[in-house]
Design an enzyme around this catalytic site. Sequence first.
Site, PDB file in Angstrom:
ATOM      1  CG  HIS A 140     -50.465 -44.848  -7.135  1.00 28.12           C
ATOM      2  ND1 HIS A 140     -50.993 -44.848  -8.412  1.00 28.12           N
ATOM      3  CD2 HIS A 140     -51.202 -43.977  -6.421  1.00 28.12           C
ATOM      4  CE1 HIS A 140     -52.017 -44.014  -8.442  1.00 28.12           C
ATOM      5  NE2 HIS A 140     -52.167 -43.479  -7.253  1.00 28.12           N
TER       6      HIS A 140
ATOM      7  CD  GLU B 199     -65.659 -42.651  -5.067  1.00 29.13           C
ATOM      8  OE1 GLU B 199     -64.450 -42.619  -5.378  1.00 29.13           O
ATOM      9  OE2 GLU B 199     -66.133 -42.008  -4.116  1.00 29.13           O
TER      10      GLU B 199
ATOM     11  NE  ARG C 234     -50.899 -44.209   3.436  1.00 32.79           N
ATOM     12  CZ  ARG C 234     -50.486 -43.253   2.613  1.00 32.79           C
ATOM     13  NH1 ARG C 234     -51.222 -42.182   2.400  1.00 32.79           N
ATOM     14  NH2 ARG C 234     -49.319 -43.360   2.011  1.00 32.79           N
TER      15      ARG C 234
ATOM     16  CB  ILE D 295     -51.787 -34.883 -12.466  1.00 32.13           C
ATOM     17  CG1 ILE D 295     -51.596 -35.856 -13.637  1.00 32.13           C
ATOM     18  CG2 ILE D 295     -53.212 -34.962 -12.000  1.00 32.13           C
ATOM     19  CD1 ILE D 295     -52.327 -35.460 -14.911  1.00 32.13           C
ATOM     20  N   GLY D 296     -50.593 -31.833 -11.272  1.00 31.10           N
ATOM     21  CA  GLY D 296     -50.839 -30.725 -10.347  1.00 31.10           C
ATOM     22  C   GLY D 296     -49.937 -30.711  -9.141  1.00 31.10           C
ATOM     23  CB  SER D 297     -49.877 -32.515  -5.981  1.00 30.87           C
ATOM     24  OG  SER D 297     -49.985 -33.858  -6.363  1.00 30.87           O
TER      25      SER D 297
ATOM     26  CB  CYS E 229     -52.374 -39.732 -10.102  1.00 28.57           C
ATOM     27  SG  CYS E 229     -53.648 -39.025  -9.029  1.00 28.57           S
TER      28      CYS E 229
HETATM   29  N1  GLN Z   1     -54.483 -32.240  -8.886  1.00 33.84           N
HETATM   30  C1  GLN Z   1     -54.481 -33.341  -7.961  1.00 33.84           C
HETATM   31  C2  GLN Z   1     -53.049 -33.731  -7.665  1.00 33.84           C
HETATM   32  O1  GLN Z   1     -52.231 -33.590  -8.539  1.00 33.84           O
HETATM   33  C3  GLN Z   1     -55.233 -34.544  -8.492  1.00 33.84           C
HETATM   34  C4  GLN Z   1     -55.292 -35.694  -7.527  1.00 33.84           C
HETATM   35  C5  GLN Z   1     -56.220 -36.824  -7.917  1.00 33.84           C
HETATM   36  O2  GLN Z   1     -56.614 -36.988  -9.023  1.00 33.84           O
HETATM   37  N2  GLN Z   1     -56.602 -37.635  -6.973  1.00 33.84           N
HETATM   38  O3  GLN Z   1     -52.738 -34.194  -6.581  1.00 33.84           O
HETATM   39 ZN    ZN Z   2     -55.545 -38.735 -10.153  1.00 35.88          ZN
END
Ligand code: GLN
Ligand code: ZN
Length: 684
Positions: A627, A538, A448, A365-367, A657
């Site tokens: 998570h 949201e 948080r 997803i990216g990070s 995620c």
């Molecule tokens: N690209 C973001 C990541 O990978 C997406 C985060 C998210 O959806 N909250 O952290």
């Molecule tokens: Zn996400």
Amino acid sequence: MKTTILGLPNSYDFLIKKAVEGFWAGENSENEISKARYKVYNHNSGLQESLDLPVENDFDIYDRLLRTAVNFGLTPKRFGEIKKLEDYLSIPRGKQDAEASPMVKWFNTNYHVVQPEIEKLPELSENWRLKGTDQNKKFALIGPWTFLAYSVNRTNYSKEELFEKLSDEYVKLINGLPNKIIQLEEPSFLTQGLPDFYSKFLEKIKKKVHLHVYFGAVNDFSEKLFKLPVEGFGLDFVDGENNLNLLSHFPKDKILIAGVINGRNVHKISSRNKRTLDSILEKISKEKLYISPSSSLMHVPLSAEGEKVNFSFAVEKIKEINNIKKGAAIYEEVSLEEVELPEKFFYRAGHAYWVSEVPYPTTTIGSFPQTKEVRKKRNLLKEGEISNEEYEQFIKEQIKNCIKKQEELDLDILVHGEFERNDMVQYFAENFEGFTAINGAVQSYGTRYVRPPVITGSIVRKNPVTLKWSKYAQSLTKKPVKGMLTGPVTMVQWSFPREDISKEAQYYEVAKALREEVNDLVKAGIKHIQIDEPAIREGLPIDKSKREHYLKHAINAFRSVFYQVPNQAVIHSHMCFSEFPEIMNAIKQMNVDVLSIEDSKAKGKTANSLKEGGFPASIGLGVYDVHSPRIPEVEEIIKIPLTLNLDPKKIWLNPDCGLKTRGEEAYLQLAKMMEAVKLLREKK
Ligand code: GLN
Ligand code: ZN
């Protein structure tokens, strides 16, 4: 005219956060948490001295809804008896043998509550009974209807039966309090209606009740509401402008607690607030009127002292309320400027949805994990301890390492890892003109906090933002590297937006800045581009009459980011939530080639509902929960795509995620996912 507020943040000096996290780390005792709570209580009481009606029980060390659940003995069996703070705090955190209770968003805010799990009938707990301390303060309580609306019911009792029992326990609690006034909060009337049996509950209460409905206008049920046997009603005139029109039949003998200033934004009061107040005063006599913020001030930071711009946080809002009463308020002259929204329907003309050549394509997803080292370097750069060159060199090394690991794992579409970003919104905000960063923090959940940037002007991209990192990453590999952007709706939703133009107008402004970035990425040969929009759901207004307008422009602004890309570009988006039904039509119109969703907990159900809803493009299945540090089993992963009756070339496998908050285990988790993919491909 009198003054009051609905609640304050629990963030004073981060005393509570430090004590709770210190306790978890074994650095301090439970006692420190109680002490911190007491200090915050005293501090918040001090801030309210100037108010006619201060509030208590408006914050918790972790989450008010969780505290209410424990007060009524409504905790899941798997946690055993809740004796100590440690047990209390284990509910949202989970224990080795007990999965954490789920978290859900509190209405359309970015705050998460811990979802109560009802497995038995409620009973007021002796040990955890909520206590009032000052008869002259009102006692704030989330009402039983809203409590139930947010709960999972695992009993055989109906909601109505549960309400009957729960509301009796509320009556016991309320009638035993020293406080003369109860602030009873029922925002769920907006989403679940006002049930007929509610008045029976109120009749049993021997205290003065101020019944609050915030986050919207009470349009559909105002007549029923205004007949309820309470002393007063709290209404929101910011998110519920239409409440003004309902005042013509507001009962003469009742008190109105009017939310006239925005409890959820940080701009100073303006002539709009003045106009609202003036209209209220035309219908309500001063003797019957309290003025207040529209919601609890927990949605803004505590004090704006030391900020770059004169914002209005909780402390300043209390001053504003007092000044309004004294007639000494200074209203900035702003009016809602009617910025015309584009009529144009942005979409990729002649575009055919792109389909992978290999079955079950894989990506992330990216990070990637943000190690302590990465955060330390960023701080050193901020403090001027290291040069920009040194920092950039460091980030490049991280990227190189990340690409190498992804190649070893044999993922199909790679990412650069987002090491240069502190946060997906903050990073773009810092690089676009029009946003102002703040130091103050807002609770996101539990311990948080986040620092949402403030939109203070027109949004402009000064220079390319992500281009150099994407180009560098792509230069290291033959596999495609995905460009990675935060979408316009999420940028605005997770910021404090302007109040002088509509949110929708701001989506288009951010979209324009992002469009320039997308076009640059495409020119540089980046074929896959992901535009994250986790906040679209949201942002859906609570007021149903506003939903169509919101969705139309949210999705159109989103599409306007990439409508100019050539056909061969592949657009991805990511959304991490799973309540699609209400917005299915909008999702179908996103015009993306791949949509990745969180589906590990729903085990493929979300993807199925997308498919049944006629979603035309490929789906990225979030096959495990990022998570948790737990390493998923290959069998669990395999099951999810196999439940779907979809072309394997249109099913992507990915984590649910970003991996940012994970440690080294992230690579073991990914390895399991790749093992699963191998098996799936062999089965084909
Ligand atoms: N690209 C973001 C990541 O990978 C997406 C985060 C998210 O959806 N909250 O952290
Ligand atoms: Zn996400």
